[in-house]
Design a protein around this motif. Structure first.
Motif, PDB file in Angstrom:
ATOM      1  N   PRO A 210       8.268   1.135   0.812  1.00 43.71           N
ATOM      2  CA  PRO A 210       6.972   0.781   0.182  1.00 43.71           C
ATOM      3  C   PRO A 210       7.028   0.634  -1.250  1.00 43.71           C
TER       4      PRO A 210
ATOM      5  N   TYR B  17      -3.135  -6.653  14.431  1.00 42.98           N
ATOM      6  CA  TYR B  17      -3.086  -7.561  13.160  1.00 42.98           C
ATOM      7  C   TYR B  17      -3.256  -8.938  13.670  1.00 42.98           C
TER       8      TYR B  17
ATOM      9  N   THR C 167       4.239  -2.982   9.382  1.00 41.11           N
ATOM     10  CA  THR C 167       4.637  -3.021   7.697  1.00 41.11           C
ATOM     11  C   THR C 167       4.050  -4.587   7.479  1.00 41.11           C
TER      12      THR C 167
ATOM     13  N   SER D  84       0.763  -4.288   6.200  1.00 41.82           N
ATOM     14  CA  SER D  84       0.330  -3.547   4.765  1.00 41.82           C
ATOM     15  C   SER D  84       0.956  -4.317   3.802  1.00 41.82           C
ATOM     16  N   ARG D  85       1.906  -5.391   3.973  1.00 42.85           N
ATOM     17  CA  ARG D  85       2.686  -5.790   3.146  1.00 42.85           C
ATOM     18  C   ARG D  85       2.055  -6.575   1.860  1.00 42.85           C
ATOM     19  N   ASP D  86       0.749  -7.175   2.137  1.00 39.04           N
ATOM     20  CA  ASP D  86       0.088  -7.769   1.106  1.00 39.04           C
ATOM     21  C   ASP D  86      -0.136  -6.700  -0.095  1.00 39.04           C
ATOM     22  N   GLU D  87      -0.748  -5.475   0.416  1.00 41.78           N
ATOM     23  CA  GLU D  87      -1.149  -4.425  -0.295  1.00 41.78           C
ATOM     24  C   GLU D  87       0.103  -3.644  -1.142  1.00 41.78           C
ATOM     25  N   ILE D  88       1.324  -3.710  -0.400  1.00 44.65           N
ATOM     26  CA  ILE D  88       2.313  -3.270  -1.314  1.00 44.65           C
ATOM     27  C   ILE D  88       2.933  -4.333  -2.414  1.00 44.65           C
TER      28      ILE D  88
ATOM     29  N   SER E 173      -3.814  -6.669 -11.745  1.00 39.46           N
ATOM     30  CA  SER E 173      -3.118  -7.303 -10.983  1.00 39.46           C
ATOM     31  C   SER E 173      -4.173  -8.382 -10.323  1.00 39.46           C
TER      32      SER E 173
ATOM     33  N   SER F 269       1.183  -6.641  -3.823  1.00 32.20           N
ATOM     34  CA  SER F 269      -0.035  -6.992  -4.402  1.00 32.20           C
ATOM     35  C   SER F 269       0.067  -6.918  -6.086  1.00 32.20           C
ATOM     36  N   SER F 270       0.783  -6.018  -6.554  1.00 32.69           N
ATOM     37  CA  SER F 270       1.023  -5.683  -7.981  1.00 32.69           C
ATOM     38  C   SER F 270       1.534  -6.816  -8.863  1.00 32.69           C
TER      39      SER F 270
END
Length: 322
Positions: free
Chosen positions: A139, A219, A73, A76-80, A321, A82-83
C-alpha cells in the motif's frame, strides 16, 4: 447504500433465514452453495477447449485466498492512490487512451445492450492493473508507481498478447486498425452469453462464499468492473481473430489471461525514464472554488508564488490532494 441500511438489510435477511430454517427451507448460504455447484457443473459440461483448465484456475483463485485479497485491495485502491491523480493533459501522452477515445464508442444503451467494447469497458483495465500492482507492491505507493501502472507497458502487452503478455521482449504498440476491430466486437450470440453469464455467476457465488451473503462487506462495483475487464479481453481475442461476434472461446481466453495476470508481479513493467521525468510529482494543488480548475504544484513551487484569484474570478484554495 449507507452502512445503516446495510446493517438493517443484514438483520432482516438473518431473520428470514431463521424463519426459513425453522420451516425446513433453504437458508441463503445453502441456496448459494447449490447455485455455485449448478453453475460449475453447467460450465464443466460445455465442450470447449481450455474450459477445464479455466475452471481449475477458478478454484485455485478461490482456495489460495487470491480472490479475497483482490477484492479487498480493489475496495481500498482509491484511498491508496488518492495522493496524486492524473490530469487530463497528462493522460493525453498515453497512446492507448488516445486510441480508445478516438476509435471506441462512448457508453450508451446500445453498447450496453449488445455488449459492445466501448470506452467504458476499456477503462476497467486500469482499475484492475492498479489493484494487481498494489497487491504485489504493497500500500505504500508513490507517484512514480502510478506512472508505471499507466505507462509501463503492461496494458499494451495484455491487449496484444492476452495470455502471452509476459513473453514480449519489448512492449508492443497497438494500432488504430486494431482498435477499429476492437470497436465492433460484441457479445450477442446465445452460446457466448451462456459461457459469460455462468462464469460471472459462478464467481459471484464464490464471492458470497468468501464474504458472506450480507451486504456489509461487499464491494458493489468489483464484480461489474471485473465483468467489463473480461469483456475487454474477450473483445481483444475476437479482434485478433477477425471476429465481430465474440465467441465462447474468446470468453475462455479472457479468463485464462485474467487468472495469469492476477498471479503475475506486474511491478516489473516500468515506464520509460523520459515519461517519469516529464510528469513531476505534485506536492499540492491550487483549486478554484468556483470553476474547479486545478493547478499542480511541484516540489520547487510554493502556493505563495501564485495569484489567489482564478481567471474566472473564483478563489484559488490550496489542497494537499484532489
Amino acid at each position: 447504500m449507507s452502512k445503516w441500511w446495510m446493517r438493517a438489510l443484514d438483520s432482516f435477511s438473518e431473520f428470514v433465514d431463521h424463519v426459513n430454517t425453522s420451516l425446513g427451507r433453504e437458508s441463503r448460504e445453502e441456496w448459494n452453495k447449490r447455485k455455485l455447484q449448478e453453475h460449475y457443473d453447467k460450465l464443466q459440461s460445455l465442450d470447449y477447449l481450455l474450459m477445464s483448465e479455466v475452471l481449475s484456475e477458478v478454484m485455485d483463485f478461490w482456495e489460495s485466498g487470491l480472490y479475497h485479497d483482490l477484492v479487498v485491495t480493489y475496495g481500498s485502491r482509491d484511498e491508496i492512490l488518492s495522493s496524486r491523480v492524473f490530469k487530463v493533459e497528462e493522460l493525453s501522452n498515453n497512446e492507448l487512451m488516445v486510441l480508445a477515445k478516438e476509435n471506441l464508442l462512448p457508453k450508451s444503451v446500445r453498447t450496453m445492450a449488445l455488449k459492445i467494447t466501448d470506452v467504458n469497458v476499456f477503462k476497467t483495465m486500469h482499475a484492475f492493473l492498479e489493484t494487481i500492482y498494489i497487491n504485489y507492491h504493497g500500500p505504500e505507493m508513490t507517484w512514480e508507481d502510478n506512472i508505471h501502472i499507466y505507462f509501463g507497458g503492461c496494458a499494451e502487452r495484455l491487449l496484444m498478447g492476452l495470455d502471452k503478455f509476459d513473453e514480449y521482449s519489448r512492449t508492443p504498440r497497438p494500432t488504430k486498425d486494431f482498435f477499429k476491430k476492437l470497436a465492433i466486437t460484441q457479445i450477442t450470440r446465445k452460446e457466448t452469453n451462456e459461457v459469460e453469464n455462468n462464469m460471472f455467476l459462478l464467481l459471484l457465488d464464490i464471492e458470497s462464499e468468501i464474504f458472506g451473503m450480507g451486504f456489509g462487506d461487499s464491494y458493489n462495483d468489483f464484480s461489474p468492473t471485473m465483468s467489463g475487464f473480461i469483456q475487454l479481453l474477450a473483445g481483444c481475442s475476437a479482434a485478433h481473430n477477425n471476429r465481430e461476434f465474440t465467441a465462447p472461446e474468446d470468453i475462455i481466453m479472457a479468463y485464462k489471461t485474467f487468472f495469469k495476470l492476477v498471479k503475475t508481479d506486474i511491478t516489473v513493467y516500468r515506464a520509460p525514464q523520459s515519461i517519469v521525468e516529464s510528469m513531476p510529482e505534485f506536492t499540492g494543488y491550487l483549486v478554484c472554488d468556483k470553476c474547479g480548475v486545478s493547478h499542480g504544484l511541484g516540489p520547487e513551487d510554493s502556493a505563495d508564488d501564485f495569484e489567489d484569484v482564478c481567471d474566472c474570478g473564483g478563489l484559488l484554495v490550496y489542497k494537499e490532494s484532489i
